[in-house]
Design an enzyme around this catalytic site. Sequence first.
Site, short mmCIF file in Angstrom:
data_model
loop_
_atom_site.label_atom_id
_atom_site.label_comp_id
_atom_site.label_asym_id
_atom_site.label_seq_id
_atom_site.Cartn_x
_atom_site.Cartn_y
_atom_site.Cartn_z
N LYS A 60 64.03 -10.57 -6.49
CA LYS A 60 65.21 -10.43 -6.21
C LYS A 60 65.34 -10.61 -4.67
O LYS A 60 66.59 -11.52 -4.28
CB LYS A 60 66.16 -9.52 -6.27
CG LYS A 60 67.67 -9.34 -6.84
CD LYS A 60 67.77 -10.32 -7.87
CE LYS A 60 69.24 -11.28 -8.71
NZ LYS A 60 69.72 -9.94 -9.81
N TYR A 89 63.59 1.07 21.60
CA TYR A 89 62.71 2.06 21.78
C TYR A 89 62.98 3.26 22.49
O TYR A 89 64.39 3.14 23.24
CB TYR A 89 61.39 2.63 21.23
CG TYR A 89 60.70 3.29 20.12
CD1 TYR A 89 61.56 3.65 19.01
CD2 TYR A 89 60.06 4.81 20.73
CE1 TYR A 89 61.80 5.41 17.92
CE2 TYR A 89 59.72 5.66 19.44
CZ TYR A 89 60.61 5.82 18.49
OH TYR A 89 60.61 6.78 17.87
#
Length: 391
Positions: A94, A39
């Site tokens: 999916k 970060y």
Amino acid sequence: MSSSTVDPADPVFRLHRGGKLAVASTVPLTSREDLSLAYTPGVAQVCAAIAADPRLADDYTWAGHTVAVVTDGSAVLGLGNIGPHAAMPVMEGKAVLFKQFGGVDAVPICLNTQDVDEIVAAVRALAPSFGGINLEDISAPRCFEVERRLDEALDIPVFHDDQHGTAIVVLAALRNAAALLNRKLGDLRVAISGAGAAGVAVTRMLVAGGVNPEQVVVCDSRGILGQHREGLTGTKAELAELTNGDGRRGDVAEALRGADVLIGVSGGQIPEAAVAGMAPGGIVFALANPTPEVHPRVAAQHVAVVATGRSDHPNQINNVLAFPGVFRGALDARATRITDGMKVAAADAIAGVVADSLAPEAIVPSPLDPRVAPAVAEAVAEAARRDGVTR
């Protein structure tokens, strides 16, 4: 479905409790140095580099290996228009299949709109976060326009699996069935029951794969499509012009008279007598799920090869044979779209996995066969480069 119909002891509900997906970090975060790299301040360097060259997002974000699985909940399984909340378990499933079989990360996105303009706008807005868009369970005919407009607007692959995934596996299965019976695709008379999303895509895919369009007859709920039908518009008008070279009229029984192949993608029931009217040594793909257009045991009394969409019968025509490898190959090649050539290559790769061991009850690989996705990915990536659609 009310909460009273939920049985917490049912293994289906137990498995789905809490959903089937989670986010996992791919980098360590155990020290101040880790935080400064993952970060701030380190991340700013990567952001600045991507701002200067957006193509770097493929290498330095998850976009290079992640697709969005997008639905509006309008045509979910055989349940119909059940909306975005109820569609989420299917979209999660999916995404799990993408990861398991293709090593592709996928994020389910269920949109609370069924307006074509709003769907297109929403997907265009979120597209920078992904390397591809898998459209799912959007009803016809809206699905055709959604896919077309997104394909034109985006420089990443857009793939409506209900159309093209089904069509790819059907072409693969028909290639092997024809080879098993010592037949040529160009000689086959094909009847397709269903002119929705899957029926349209299957017709176009078979023609791209070598079937003579004049030898194809497509039926919708009103009968055979052809130049005699008045009031046809859009994709049905295109099919009427492309197919039915003999000018047949009538119902599905007339379409099947003397046909070598039946491909059912409609959900409607087809009488046994109609199947009995097919040419000897025929092929039936009855793909409606869970209830095939004609029962496999009934069909087997009249034809040589039978396939269904079910896992409890031989020759399951399952989209999982196609879409994980298709997207893996498209992402690996950094394709900007998915061409007909890439889809035909995927079908050939699927067929090739079992080409040396064909039998009437084994014309396609098992959905669990680990050879399938790598073979499809390699073929699709090569076709993308050959078709000149890579970044």
